[in-house]
Design an enzyme around this catalytic site. Structure first.
Site, PDB file in Angstrom:
ATOM      1  N   PHE A 377      30.918  21.155  17.271  1.00 39.65           N
ATOM      2  CA  PHE A 377      30.198  22.016  16.329  1.00 39.65           C
ATOM      3  C   PHE A 377      31.079  22.634  15.241  1.00 39.65           C
ATOM      4  O   PHE A 377      30.812  23.755  14.780  1.00 39.65           O
ATOM      5  CB  PHE A 377      29.456  23.138  17.088  1.00 39.65           C
ATOM      6  CG  PHE A 377      28.822  22.683  18.370  1.00 39.65           C
ATOM      7  CD1 PHE A 377      27.902  21.645  18.369  1.00 39.65           C
ATOM      8  CD2 PHE A 377      29.174  23.243  19.586  1.00 39.65           C
ATOM      9  CE1 PHE A 377      27.334  21.192  19.546  1.00 39.65           C
ATOM     10  CE2 PHE A 377      28.613  22.801  20.768  1.00 39.65           C
ATOM     11  CZ  PHE A 377      27.684  21.774  20.748  1.00 39.65           C
ATOM     12  N   CYS A 378      32.099  21.897  14.799  1.00 37.20           N
ATOM     13  CA  CYS A 378      33.010  22.410  13.762  1.00 37.20           C
ATOM     14  C   CYS A 378      33.559  23.785  14.149  1.00 37.20           C
ATOM     15  O   CYS A 378      33.713  24.663  13.304  1.00 37.20           O
ATOM     16  CB  CYS A 378      32.322  22.477  12.407  1.00 37.20           C
ATOM     17  SG  CYS A 378      32.021  20.868  11.677  1.00 37.20           S
ATOM     18  N   ALA A 379      33.826  23.950  15.441  1.00 34.43           N
ATOM     19  CA  ALA A 379      34.391  25.211  15.942  1.00 34.43           C
ATOM     20  C   ALA A 379      35.335  24.886  17.089  1.00 34.43           C
ATOM     21  O   ALA A 379      35.211  25.413  18.189  1.00 34.43           O
ATOM     22  CB  ALA A 379      33.278  26.151  16.391  1.00 34.43           C
TER      23      ALA A 379
END
Length: 464
Positions: A377-379
């Protein structure tokens, strides 16, 4: 004590969906067993569908579209007026102060990269390690080029301890800017923005809020919170037409490095000098996304017109329903950053230990018509903190989500763990797909050249 779920019947929970219908809300998708089901979109945190009212507004203004700001023609004047009116609406939606400025951008990532470019040279920037890459990478990778230094502060085990850690770090040395998420795109949680702003302002530090997940779900007030900047995206605010916004204090934006060099951002150009405009024109070089700005403004107006608290109650009830359902399934674990955080927005991430998240997501899609997100999740730093570096599964809700979609996910996961998938799955180009998938492609131009198996394939943005 009566819970939100107990207070609201299914009809009550789904009332917001009826008030603000979304485009494609009744779209059906093929399943591997040959049947079709209405698509259960539980991926609002990635991109939300357009409101029907937004689509209608775009259709209304398209015949009036023309160049803006420098056109003498009648339609140019109309388009300019619509564009500047949209800017005012967007600023009003986040309760901007009279001296704030709203800049039309592409999305939250664009907005935060723009802001990173105007932080005064020699300044320090503080960011937490739980941020989406959009609110992490611009500060890390722009530091050298823009002459500021960035410190990444690890979070603590509780909100209270994290706030104390922030207080100590802000007191230890001066920071020009603290940038924080308004709501995590992984768990929906956040630090209390008002308290963060108070801590920062006490040390003379400005605060920027990544509002991508907060603004569409709970709303936000610059004036009430005291935050200095907020960034958010149209594609998460039911207006997926390519516009976003950065709203906040004017001074840095009036004097900082122009985001793009080009027409419209300048007052005068000679071979030996350039005189730049102040904000917002300074950062909107080239032909702006007029239609996108108008679409975002319409979405803001539609959300603002909902009865007070209706959207909050809708999403809180759906999330509570989802938490209750998943918690009852042996073999599903819900991710949480802090045990003492306030009620999250409508985003929830979970794992099924022993089962690849990509496989689970492919199964949910192919056999139940459910759209979720899998990956990191781009995290990535936050997923590592949550012991989920191999990925997880995220379900997220919005105005178009119904209680049936949530219940379908719970039932589908129960079936997966008790019975198992009905179809075979394999990895193709790094993605889980149905073996010999026979589902037909949607009959729309642009897909006719693809093989049927491509309907289940994922693209390179797996970790979004």
């Amino acid at each position: 004590m009566t819970t939100t779920t107990e207070r609201l019947s299914c009809a009550d929970v789904d009332a917001v969906s009826a008030l603000l219908p979304v485009v494609g809300g009744n779209t059906t998708v093929p399943l591997v067993d040959g049947t079709q089901r209405v698509y259960a979109n539980l991926d609002y945190a990635a991109s939300a569908p357009a409101l029907e009212a937004v689509a209608a507004r775009v259709t209304e203004v398209l015949p009036l579209y023309a160049s803006v700001h420098r056109g003498a023609g009648y339609l140019s004047q109309v388009s300019t007026a619509l564009y500047e009116s949209a800017r005012q609406t967007i600023a009003r939606f986040v309760d901007a102060r009279p001296d704030d400025v709203a800049i039309i951008t592409r999305n939250t990532t664009d907005s935060l990269n723009l802001l990173a470019g105007v932080v005064p040279t020699g300044s320090r920037v503080l960011v937490l390690d739980i941020e989406h890459h959009a609110n992490l990478l611009p500060w890390v990778h722009s530091a050298d080029g823009h002459g500021h230094q960035t410190t990444i502060l690890p979070i603590a085990d509780t909100v209270a301890e994290t706030l104390a850690r922030l207080r100590d770090e802000l007191a230890r040395q001066h920071y020009a800017l603290l940038t924080v998420t308004g709501a995590s795109n992984v768990t929906g949680e956040a630090l209390p923005v008002d308290e963060v702003v108070a801590l920062a302002h006490a040390e003379g530090t400005r605060v920027a809020v990544d509002g991508a997940q907060l603004v569409p779900h709970r709303g936000f007030s610059l004036a009430a919170s005291g935050a200095d900047y907020v960034a958010f995206s149209g594609h998460k605010t039911y207006a997926p037409f390519g516009a976003g916004a950065l709203v906040g204090r004017r001074d840095w934006l009036d004097t900082g490095s122009p985001y793009l060099a080009g027409g419209g951002a300048v007052r005068d150009v000679r071979a030996d000098r350039t005189v730049w405009q102040p904000a917002p024109a300074r950062h909107e070089a080239g032909s702006p996304n007029v239609i996108g700005a108008i679409a975002l403004a319409e979405a803001c107006d539609q959300l603002a017109a909902l009865p007070a608290g209706a959207l909050h109650a809708h999403e809180e009830a759906l999330r509570a329903r989802l938490v209750a359902g998943l918690s009852a399934i042996d073999g599903v674990e819900i991710a949480r950053i802090w045990p003492d955080s306030a009620p999250p927005v409508g985003v929830l991430t979970f794992t099924v230990p022993g089962h690849n998240p990509g496989l689970v997501a492919a199964y949910l899609s192919a056999e139940h018509g459910i759209g979720v997100r899998d990956g990191r999740f781009c995290a990535h730093p936050l997923l590592a903190h949550l012991d989920a570096s191999d990925g997880a599964i995220r379900a997220s809700v919005g105005v178009g989500t119904t209680s049936e979609a949530v219940d379908r996910l719970v039932t589908a996961l129960t079936t997966y763990l008790s019975v198992g998938p009905a179809s075979g799955y394999e990895i193709v180009d790094g993605c889980w797909v149905v073996v010999e998938d026979t589902r037909p492609l949607v009959a729309v131009h642009g897909l006719d050249h693809l093989a049927a198996t491509a309907a289940a394939a994922c693209g390179p943005a797996l970790d979004d």
